[in-house]
Scaffold this active site. Structure first.
Site, PDB file in Angstrom:
ATOM      1  N   CYS A 115       0.854  -1.186   0.000  1.00 36.14           N
ATOM      2  CA  CYS A 115       0.000   0.000   0.000  1.00 36.14           C
ATOM      3  C   CYS A 115       0.887   1.230   0.000  1.00 36.14           C
ATOM      4  CB  CYS A 115      -0.875  -0.022   1.256  1.00 36.14           C
ATOM      5  SG  CYS A 115      -1.959   1.402   1.406  1.00 36.14           S
ATOM      6  N   HIS A 159      -9.257  -3.783  -1.619  1.00 35.93           N
ATOM      7  CA  HIS A 159      -8.222  -3.028  -0.903  1.00 35.93           C
ATOM      8  C   HIS A 159      -8.570  -1.538  -0.883  1.00 35.93           C
ATOM      9  CE1 HIS A 159      -3.789  -2.161   0.024  1.00 35.93           C
ATOM     10  NE2 HIS A 159      -4.299  -0.970  -0.245  1.00 35.93           N
ATOM     11  N   GLU A 160      -8.937  -1.000  -2.041  1.00 38.42           N
ATOM     12  CA  GLU A 160      -9.244   0.438  -2.117  1.00 38.42           C
ATOM     13  C   GLU A 160     -10.504   0.778  -1.325  1.00 38.42           C
ATOM     14  OE1 GLU A 160      -6.981   2.363  -2.971  1.00 38.42           O
ATOM     15  OE2 GLU A 160      -5.778   0.767  -3.855  1.00 38.42           O
ATOM     16  N   HIS A 163     -10.086   1.294   2.345  1.00 33.44           N
ATOM     17  CA  HIS A 163      -9.582   2.605   2.777  1.00 33.44           C
ATOM     18  C   HIS A 163     -10.734   3.538   3.160  1.00 33.44           C
ATOM     19  CE1 HIS A 163      -5.300   2.252   2.268  1.00 33.44           C
ATOM     20  NE2 HIS A 163      -5.382   1.916   0.993  1.00 33.44           N
TER      21      HIS A 163
END
Ligand code: CO
Length: 188
Positions: A115, A159-160, A163
């Protein structure tokens, strides 16, 4: 906005743990410009010459919170291989993306995840869903889209989207047994 290795917020900053807010549509010029700057970051980051010159770390995705803006926007760009072994480029400028369904089957990258906001090594499998369907506005195509993602793309999208919830990839690594075998998982 200038986005590079120095301006990207790292995981020691409490902002990385904040929840991001939905974005008003139609997109304001400010939001669109930011999302395009994020997209250009990921696009430029895989070109070694530009990356060196602009101080970029290679990446396949970035979320707005990583540049200090807690809004549900993410840019994704990656090259994958389709079922006929042809190269395919997936590129999106996502606004308010939402996972509407996920497979029971799990998946993980055998080399682990990285990341832009994480400088330390965190070894272990980051277990996610192997297939997801995402609904989102896409500022590249300027329309609402549905993405049926599997494998690598599915991992990157999850993953995004994490966030937006203030979650980082290493939160999902099993601390007792980072390389625990996952039954029936798709290993990428
Ligand atoms: Co990240």
């Amino acid at each position: 906005m200038l986005i590079n290795n120095d301006t990207i917020i790292k995981d020691d900053n409490p902002l990385m743990r904040e929840k991001s807010k939905s974005v008003k549509l139609p997109l304001s010029k400010e939001d669109r410009d930011l999302l395009m700057d994020m997209f250009n970051y990921v696009k430029d980051s895989i070109n070694p010459e530009i990356a060196e010159e602009k101080n970029l770390r290679p990446a396949v995705g970035i979320s707005a919170i990583q540049v200090g803006v807690p809004k549900r926007m993410a840019a994704v760009r990656l090259v994958d291989i389709d079922k006929n072994d042809n190269e395919i480029i997936h590129e999106y400028c996502l606004v308010n993306p939402k996972i509407i369904s996920s497979s029971v089957q799990k998946a993980y990258l055998k080399s682990g995840e990285g990341c832009l906001s994480v400088l330390d090594e965190h070894e272990g499998y980051v277990v996610r869903n192997a297939r997801i369907t995402v609904e989102s506005y896409d500022a590249l195509q300027d329309k609402f889209i549905k993405i049926r993602a599997r494998g690598y793309l599915a991992i990157v999208l999850q993953h995004e989207l994490d966030h937006f919830e203030g979650k980082l990839f290493y939160d999902r690594i099993n601390k007792e047994n980072p390389f625990e075998e996952i039954k029936n998982a798709l290993i990428i």
